[in-house]
Design a protein around this motif. Structure first.
Motif, short mmCIF file in Angstrom:
data_model
loop_
_atom_site.label_atom_id
_atom_site.label_comp_id
_atom_site.label_asym_id
_atom_site.label_seq_id
_atom_site.Cartn_x
_atom_site.Cartn_y
_atom_site.Cartn_z
N LYS A 53 19.52 -3.56 10.43
CA LYS A 53 19.54 -4.10 10.34
C LYS A 53 18.63 -4.61 9.17
O LYS A 53 18.11 -5.89 8.74
CB LYS A 53 18.19 -4.87 11.71
CG LYS A 53 19.17 -5.24 12.85
CD LYS A 53 18.15 -6.00 14.34
CE LYS A 53 18.49 -5.95 15.65
NZ LYS A 53 17.72 -6.07 16.59
N GLN A 82 17.82 -4.43 5.04
CA GLN A 82 18.92 -5.73 4.42
C GLN A 82 19.38 -4.10 3.43
O GLN A 82 20.21 -5.20 2.46
CB GLN A 82 17.78 -6.39 3.30
CG GLN A 82 16.99 -7.12 3.98
CD GLN A 82 18.52 -8.25 4.77
OE1 GLN A 82 19.64 -9.12 3.89
NE2 GLN A 82 18.45 -8.40 5.41
N THR A 100 31.04 -2.58 12.86
CA THR A 100 31.71 -3.56 12.59
C THR A 100 30.56 -4.54 13.09
O THR A 100 30.59 -5.58 12.90
CB THR A 100 33.11 -3.99 12.54
OG1 THR A 100 33.97 -3.08 11.97
CG2 THR A 100 33.34 -5.14 12.46
N ASP A 101 30.90 -4.44 14.61
CA ASP A 101 29.90 -5.26 15.36
C ASP A 101 28.41 -5.14 15.11
O ASP A 101 27.63 -5.99 16.55
CB ASP A 101 30.59 -5.25 16.58
CG ASP A 101 32.01 -6.30 15.92
OD1 ASP A 101 32.07 -6.81 15.86
OD2 ASP A 101 33.63 -5.51 16.98
N THR A 108 25.80 -4.96 13.42
CA THR A 108 25.33 -6.63 12.49
C THR A 108 26.14 -7.54 12.01
O THR A 108 26.96 -7.15 12.27
CB THR A 108 23.83 -5.97 12.23
OG1 THR A 108 23.12 -6.69 11.84
CG2 THR A 108 24.80 -5.31 10.64
N THR A 109 25.16 -8.31 11.90
CA THR A 109 25.61 -9.34 10.49
C THR A 109 25.92 -8.58 9.02
O THR A 109 24.32 -8.68 8.58
CB THR A 109 25.28 -10.76 10.47
OG1 THR A 109 24.87 -11.06 12.11
CG2 THR A 109 26.02 -11.46 9.66
N TRP A 110 26.53 -8.02 8.84
CA TRP A 110 26.48 -7.44 7.80
C TRP A 110 26.45 -8.23 6.29
O TRP A 110 26.40 -7.53 5.43
CB TRP A 110 28.26 -6.57 7.50
CG TRP A 110 27.96 -5.14 8.80
CD1 TRP A 110 28.81 -4.96 9.79
CD2 TRP A 110 26.86 -3.70 8.44
NE1 TRP A 110 28.17 -4.29 10.26
CE2 TRP A 110 27.40 -3.63 10.11
CE3 TRP A 110 25.97 -3.66 7.12
CZ2 TRP A 110 26.50 -1.91 9.95
CZ3 TRP A 110 25.57 -2.02 7.75
CH2 TRP A 110 26.19 -1.66 8.72
N SER A 111 27.63 -9.28 6.32
CA SER A 111 27.42 -10.59 5.20
C SER A 111 25.56 -10.72 4.51
O SER A 111 24.65 -10.85 5.02
CB SER A 111 27.54 -12.03 5.40
OG SER A 111 28.00 -12.12 4.35
N LYS A 132 23.95 -8.03 3.60
CA LYS A 132 23.77 -6.96 3.00
C LYS A 132 23.62 -6.23 1.85
O LYS A 132 25.20 -5.91 1.52
CB LYS A 132 23.72 -6.00 4.26
CG LYS A 132 22.80 -6.22 5.34
CD LYS A 132 22.82 -5.60 7.05
CE LYS A 132 22.32 -6.30 8.32
NZ LYS A 132 21.06 -6.58 7.70
N LEU A 175 32.87 -3.80 7.29
CA LEU A 175 31.78 -4.78 7.46
C LEU A 175 32.02 -5.70 6.04
O LEU A 175 31.18 -6.05 5.67
CB LEU A 175 30.78 -3.30 6.31
CG LEU A 175 30.96 -1.75 6.86
CD1 LEU A 175 30.12 -0.99 6.06
CD2 LEU A 175 30.42 -1.34 8.28
N GLY A 186 31.36 -9.23 4.35
CA GLY A 186 30.58 -9.67 3.89
C GLY A 186 29.32 -8.56 3.27
O GLY A 186 28.72 -9.07 2.64
#
Length: 334
Positions: free
Chosen positions: A191, A193, A208-209, A211-214, A216, A250, A252
């Motif tokens: 999580k 940054q 891949t799933d 976290t939301t990688w976009s 970071k 990953l 994004g």
């Protein structure tokens, strides 16, 4: 007087030796271990060598001791223990077993308390490494992950470290790193940054799933081995470079390749030497992300050298590339 003697590395019989009636020389903080000729025992029969000292990988290792340290020498009158969590480095605890002074953990804490030091194995720099980030995430707690965490903590940077086995498996590690480090689930570590990937290359798709990688910044320290224990083979990613493939796993993420060309002891050790600074190559397609990573590497003391994008730079740095496992120093002139 009992003391410990270390022969110069490069000699045929590199070793730590117990000597009597020696004229000891106390190591200064930050002094390289291979420059110490003698280190004395205090009146309690133990000595904690202050500072963090690089340890040659050829140094003999024997049994572990409940997470408190690795026995380097176990002579009749003296035991020398590497209490450091950081790979390739040592905080030496030297014990006279005839004193009966308790467990290694108790001795370590007592020695640090008497020296006015925190019970942390990574000596901190006064200079903060990255004030714009509250904490960095480290995924993976093997040699590379531990080395990165140790460098970060040493420079005043908070670390959230996670692995696939869960926070309980990291308790001894974070205790050694000190209050700047926190054990977490892999998801919590991801999580942050800025996240360092220090996992096995073939395990990256499992993230891949996570976290939301976009958006970071992800520092890819992996090498594309097909299997581990022992490391062998080459994972097939087609025409992609290893980090291009990682970036696709990953979505994004702003991926920067770095530190994968160095063995873990070289990442953990102080990169500043009399002859120059340890070179840390990096490459990436996002200029802002590269600037952040280069700044962090520089704060750690590395000479950060930009090799361009993940395509061209990645090919130079990746497994079997011309810079793979090359350890170089940069001489600063003028």
């Amino acid at each position: 007087m009992l003391a410990i003697q270390l022969t110069r590395f490069g000699d045929p019989e590199d070793s730590l030796k117990v000597v009597e009636n020696a004229e000891p020389r106390v190591p200064a903080a930050g002094q390289a271990l291979n420059q110490i000729e003698y280190a004395p025992l205090d009146h309690h029969g133990l000595l904690l060598a202050r500072g963090v000292y690089p340890v040659h990988p050829a140094l003999p290792r024997a049994i572990g001791n409940g997470g408190a340290g690795t026995v380097l020498v176990d002579a009749a009158k003296l035991t020398v223990v590497d209490t450091s969590t950081c790979p390739g480095q040592a905080a030496l605890l030297i014990i006279d077993p005839t004193k009966g002074l308790g467990t290694l953990t108790e001795l370590r804490s007592a020695a640090r308390a008497s020296a006015g030091q925190p019970d942390s194995l990574c000596t901190r720099s006064r200079k903060s490494a990255m004030t714009t980030q509250s904490s960095i995430g480290v995924l993976g707690a093997g040699e590379v992950g531990r080395a990165i965490a140790c460098q970060a903590v040493r420079h005043g940077q908070g670390v959230v470290i996670g692995n696939r086995r869960g926070p309980q498996s990291l308790e001894a590690l974070v205790q050694g790193l000190g209050p700047m480090a926190r054990a977490a689930t892999a998801g919590d570590a991801a999580k942050q940054q800025l996240v360092f990937l220090a996992v096995r290359f073939f395990a990256v798709p499992e993230l891949t799933d996570l976290t939301t990688w976009s958006g970071k910044i992800v520092v890819d320290t992996t090498n594309q081995f097909a299997a581990a224990n022992p490391w062998r083979g080459r994972f097939d990613v087609g025409d992609l470079t290893g980090s291009e493939w990682v970036a696709r796993q990953l979505p994004g993420a702003r991926v920067v390749k770095a530190l994968n060309t160095l063995f873990a002891p070289f990442i953990a050790a102080d990169p500043r030497h009399t002859e120059g600074r340890q070179v840390a190559f990096y490459a990436g397609d996002d200029a802002d992300a590269k600037q952040v990573v280069a700044g962090l590497l520089a704060e750690f003391g590395f000479a950060a050298l930009d090799l361009g994008g993940l395509r061209e730079g990645g090919r130079l740095m990746q497994l079997d590339g011309p810079l793979s496992a090359k350890h170089m120093l940069l001489q600063d002139v003028g």
